[in-house]
Design a protein around this motif. Structure first.
Motif, PDB file in Angstrom:
ATOM      1  N   ARG A 240       0.834  -1.200   0.000  1.00 58.67           N
ATOM      2  CA  ARG A 240       0.000   0.000   0.000  1.00 58.67           C
ATOM      3  C   ARG A 240       0.875   1.260   0.000  1.00 58.67           C
ATOM      4  O   ARG A 240       0.630   2.208  -0.762  1.00 58.67           O
ATOM      5  N   LYS A 241       1.893   1.282   0.848  1.00 58.55           N
ATOM      6  CA  LYS A 241       2.794   2.441   0.904  1.00 58.55           C
ATOM      7  C   LYS A 241       3.497   2.641  -0.436  1.00 58.55           C
ATOM      8  O   LYS A 241       3.656   3.762  -0.915  1.00 58.55           O
ATOM      9  N   PHE A 242       3.913   1.532  -1.040  1.00 56.08           N
ATOM     10  CA  PHE A 242       4.608   1.606  -2.334  1.00 56.08           C
ATOM     11  C   PHE A 242       3.693   2.194  -3.412  1.00 56.08           C
ATOM     12  O   PHE A 242       4.095   3.076  -4.171  1.00 56.08           O
ATOM     13  N   LEU A 243       2.444   1.729  -3.451  1.00 54.97           N
ATOM     14  CA  LEU A 243       1.497   2.216  -4.447  1.00 54.97           C
ATOM     15  C   LEU A 243       1.059   3.652  -4.177  1.00 54.97           C
ATOM     16  O   LEU A 243       0.569   4.332  -5.077  1.00 54.97           O
ATOM     17  N   GLN A 244       1.241   4.118  -2.937  1.00 51.66           N
ATOM     18  CA  GLN A 244       0.938   5.500  -2.602  1.00 51.66           C
ATOM     19  C   GLN A 244       2.135   6.423  -2.820  1.00 51.66           C
ATOM     20  O   GLN A 244       2.076   7.604  -2.505  1.00 51.66           O
ATOM     21  N   GLY A 245       3.221   5.852  -3.357  1.00 48.97           N
ATOM     22  CA  GLY A 245       4.371   6.674  -3.728  1.00 48.97           C
ATOM     23  C   GLY A 245       5.534   6.654  -2.758  1.00 48.97           C
ATOM     24  O   GLY A 245       6.548   7.316  -2.986  1.00 48.97           O
ATOM     25  N   ASP A 246       5.428   5.884  -1.665  1.00 49.14           N
ATOM     26  CA  ASP A 246       6.511   5.822  -0.677  1.00 49.14           C
ATOM     27  C   ASP A 246       7.277   4.513  -0.864  1.00 49.14           C
ATOM     28  O   ASP A 246       6.870   3.462  -0.377  1.00 49.14           O
ATOM     29  N   ALA A 247       8.393   4.595  -1.583  1.00 42.13           N
ATOM     30  CA  ALA A 247       9.172   3.382  -1.885  1.00 42.13           C
ATOM     31  C   ALA A 247      10.446   3.275  -1.052  1.00 42.13           C
ATOM     32  O   ALA A 247      11.244   2.370  -1.270  1.00 42.13           O
ATOM     33  N   LYS A 248      10.643   4.208  -0.092  1.00 41.32           N
ATOM     34  CA  LYS A 248      11.918   4.255   0.649  1.00 41.32           C
ATOM     35  C   LYS A 248      12.215   2.951   1.385  1.00 41.32           C
ATOM     36  O   LYS A 248      13.328   2.412   1.309  1.00 41.32           O
ATOM     37  N   GLU A 249      11.225   2.400   2.082  1.00 40.30           N
ATOM     38  CA  GLU A 249      11.432   1.179   2.858  1.00 40.30           C
ATOM     39  C   GLU A 249      11.863   0.022   1.959  1.00 40.30           C
ATOM     40  O   GLU A 249      12.790  -0.737   2.278  1.00 40.30           O
ATOM     41  N   ILE A 250      11.208  -0.106   0.813  1.00 48.02           N
ATOM     42  CA  ILE A 250      11.528  -1.191  -0.112  1.00 48.02           C
ATOM     43  C   ILE A 250      12.907  -0.978  -0.733  1.00 48.02           C
ATOM     44  O   ILE A 250      13.708  -1.917  -0.842  1.00 48.02           O
ATOM     45  N   ILE A 251      13.201   0.246  -1.123  1.00 52.56           N
ATOM     46  CA  ILE A 251      14.510   0.544  -1.731  1.00 52.56           C
ATOM     47  C   ILE A 251      15.637   0.240  -0.754  1.00 52.56           C
ATOM     48  O   ILE A 251      16.654  -0.371  -1.120  1.00 52.56           O
ATOM     49  N   ASP A 252      15.467   0.641   0.502  1.00 56.99           N
ATOM     50  CA  ASP A 252      16.499   0.380   1.519  1.00 56.99           C
ATOM     51  C   ASP A 252      16.730  -1.117   1.695  1.00 56.99           C
ATOM     52  O   ASP A 252      17.878  -1.571   1.816  1.00 56.99           O
ATOM     53  N   LYS A 253      15.636  -1.893   1.703  1.00 60.99           N
ATOM     54  CA  LYS A 253      15.773  -3.340   1.880  1.00 60.99           C
ATOM     55  C   LYS A 253      16.498  -3.980   0.694  1.00 60.99           C
ATOM     56  O   LYS A 253      17.379  -4.828   0.861  1.00 60.99           O
ATOM     57  N   VAL A 254      16.113  -3.570  -0.531  1.00 60.08           N
ATOM     58  CA  VAL A 254      16.739  -4.144  -1.724  1.00 60.08           C
ATOM     59  C   VAL A 254      18.223  -3.774  -1.781  1.00 60.08           C
ATOM     60  O   VAL A 254      19.076  -4.606  -2.137  1.00 60.08           O
ATOM     61  N   LYS A 255      18.568  -2.543  -1.395  1.00 60.98           N
ATOM     62  CA  LYS A 255      19.973  -2.125  -1.376  1.00 60.98           C
ATOM     63  C   LYS A 255      20.770  -2.948  -0.369  1.00 60.98           C
ATOM     64  O   LYS A 255      21.905  -3.370  -0.648  1.00 60.98           O
ATOM     65  N   ALA A 256      20.179  -3.204   0.809  1.00 63.38           N
ATOM     66  CA  ALA A 256      20.864  -4.011   1.825  1.00 63.38           C
ATOM     67  C   ALA A 256      21.070  -5.440   1.330  1.00 63.38           C
ATOM     68  O   ALA A 256      22.158  -6.017   1.518  1.00 63.38           O
TER      69      ALA A 256
END
Length: 588
Positions: free
Chosen positions: A190-206
């Motif tokens: 839901r957060k991703f579809l609302q435009g907030d991708a920071k949490e996902i980007i941080d996880k993928v980078k880690a």
């Protein structure tokens, strides 16, 4: 212009009440549907005073009209829109030819899924969008299903599928899953579809850095590609609205008998721009604008706020759409409405000349066709046949109304065993016009056959056999298979100038009927080529075939199954027949 006695008498009966009016031509076809606060004033205005060329053209076709009295202007508007959607009148503005935008839906089920849709059906589900293109919507759904191990199938199977083995699904189809974890994924999506991708980007980078440290470079490259995909799908124009509301902004510009309509869709601070339409205008520009907005929301989600320019009847829209409609006076919202209006004007200026030129050329082509046959020609039907060495013998019909394709009247036909192109033409014409005759339906103003003398003679034979009220003509080609002339029923050629609009209109008709018949022909061939071996086995009908494919997933797995495994789905005798059919093929 002179008004017929019929129209004079009906105009005298018009009430001074709100309602809808329906304009019809000589054949009873609906030309235009409109609404009015006062029916008497609005309908009479068509037949009195000076109009532009386009409105004059509409009025010249009006033979009769009907009207429906309503209790209010709101009821009249809703009735008008329903009549437009039902009848598709050629002189009415319709939203994107009745098409809707793509959305992403996250279902409310316990084991939820995320997919693309064009229909906002279940209000319990969560919808995100609309998206400016189907491709961008598809890319986002694909990325989400790659990042999160959520359910992929619409109906839960009884055994784990490939996604489970690839760690892209938790497998709720066959085992209990952690519902708390599942809901955590829902919130992240839901957060991703609302435009907030920071949490996902941080996880993928880690994860990418961890894979690199462990020298798992292929996995690290995969994470890098995911990051690139996230950047791609999140790259949209950002505007500064701190409230993060879901809002739509509409504007329009009208000039020279055309109207350009524009809409911006804002979702969580992201601006999705979309030019909606530029169309001919036969009514008051504000009425057209309001009708356009209400049509749009019949198939799309209504946002929490709609912004419109000065002069729009806000109360009427709020009553109809049950949401907040605003006319901003200052600030960012006013600047946004001004931007939409400016875009509408620019789109109008860019496209007007082209649209006007096309309309004028179409009028010239239609008039030339009428002059050639000394009668008004509005409806043209054209046929084409297709086969391969006599196999898959089919025919297709396309219909043009005033030079424009009417796809609702297209038809295709499977024909009997092939004998000759002339016999195929006779068969399809007999089937088409015998049906029109038996159903007492209107005949076209002109029947075009894609060929010369032989095809015309074939059409004349059917005309005489059924005593049909048909005007027939053929398209004669040169040695390069290019149309060079029209041929009438007396087999007299009427040469065509390759620079005149009629030549280009006839060429478009030929191309369209050829495209339509070839598409149908390929579809039939494709079905025949993909028929499975199951279709030839006694005892295996559509239902058992479906059960086999549901259990074994592919023809390869059915072929590899033992008799005992097949008996899980089929009766013993049928299971044995299936096993023997496949293994006799392999042995040969």
């Amino acid at each position: 212009m002179a008004i017929s006695e019929l129209l004079k008498n009906k105009l005298a009966l018009l009430p001074d009440k709100p309602g809808c009016y329906i304009m019809k031509d000589k054949k009873g076809r609906i030309l235009y549907v409109g609404k009015a606060k006062v029916l008497k004033n609005r309908v009479r205005s068509y037949f009195h005073g000076v109009h532009d060329n386009k409105t004059t053209r509409l009025v010249s076709k009006i033979y009769d009209f009907e009207f429906i009295v309503t209790g209010s202007e709101k009821e009249a508007l809703l009735l008008e829109i329903n009549l437009i959607k039902k009848n598709h009148p050629p002189f009415n503005i319709m939203f994107m030819d009745d098409k809707s935008y793509p959305y992403i839906v996250m279902t409310r089920e316990k084991y939820f899924s995320v997919r693309m849709t064009r229909q906002v059906k279940n209000k319990k589900d969560e919808y995100f969008g609309p998206y400016p293109s189907a491709q961008s919507c598809f890319d986002i759904v694909k990325l989400i299903n790659r990042l999160f191990p959520v359910r992929k199938c619409k109906t839960l199977p009884k055994i784990p599928c490939l996604y489970y083995h690839m760690h892209q699904c938790l497998g709720p189809c066959f085992q209990e899953i952690d519902l708390a974890e599942n809901e955590r994924y829902r919130k992240q999506i839901r957060k991703f579809l609302q435009g907030d991708a920071k949490e996902i980007i941080d996880k993928v980078k880690a994860d990418m850095e961890k894979a690199s440290l462990n020298l798992e470079f292929e996995k690290a490259q995969e994470y890098y590609e995911i990051l690139q995909s996230i950047d791609h799908v999140m790259e949209k124009q950002t505007i500064d609205f701190k409230d993060q509301k879901v809002r739509d902004v509409f504007g329009f510009y009208a000039d020279k008998g055309y109207i350009s309509l524009q809409g911006f869709f804002i979702r969580n601070g992201k601006l999705l721009e979309r030019t909606l339409a530029i169309q001919e205008l036969y009514e008051d520009e504000m009425d057209a604008f309001i009708s356009f907005i209400v049509q749009y929301y019949q198939d799309n989600m209504v946002p929490s706020e709609i912004l419109v320019p000065q002069g729009v009847p806000v109360d009427l829209l709020e009553d109809l759409l049950q949401t907040h409609v605003r006319i901003p006076i200052r600030g960012n919202k006013k600047a946004l409405v001004d931007m939409v209006q400016k875009n509408a004007k620019e789109a109008h200026d860019q496209k007007f000349e082209l649209a006007l030129r096309r309309e004028q050329e179409l009028e010239q082509a239609n008039q030339r066709l009428s002059d050639l046959f000394h009668k008004e020609i509005h409806t043209v039907e054209i046929f084409d046949n297709s086969h391969i060495q006599g196999a898959f013998n089919v025919s297709a019909l396309v219909v043009y109304e005033d030079g424009k394709p009417d796809k609702s009247q297209y038809r295709h036909y499977k024909l009997d065993t092939y004998r000759s192109d002339v016999d195929s033409m006779k068969e399809v014409l007999y089937r088409r016009y015998f049906r029109l005759l038996s159903e007492d339906r209107e005949f076209p103003d002109l029947l075009l056959v894609d060929g010369g003398r032989q095809q015309i003679e074939a059409a004349k034979e059917i005309k005489e056999a059924l005593d049909l009220p048909l005007t027939i003509a053929g398209l004669v080609k040169d040695d390069k298979h290019t149309t060079r002339a029209l041929m009438d029923e007396s087999l007299q050629e009427m040469p065509l100038d390759k620079k005149e609009p009629l030549f280009f209109l006839l060429t478009r008709m030929q191309d369209e009927v050829h495209r339509y018949v070839i598409t149908y022909h390929r579809k039939l061939r494709g079905k025949a080529m993909t028929r499975s071996a199951l279709d030839t086995i006694e005892g295996v009908g559509p239902k058992r075939k479906k059960e086999l494919l549901k259990r074994f997933k592919s023809m390869k797995q059915i072929r590899q199954a033992s008799v005992e495994q097949l008996e899980e789905v089929l009766p013993k005798a049928v299971a044995k027949s299936v096993y023997e059919a496949f293994h006799s093929v392999n042995d040969s």
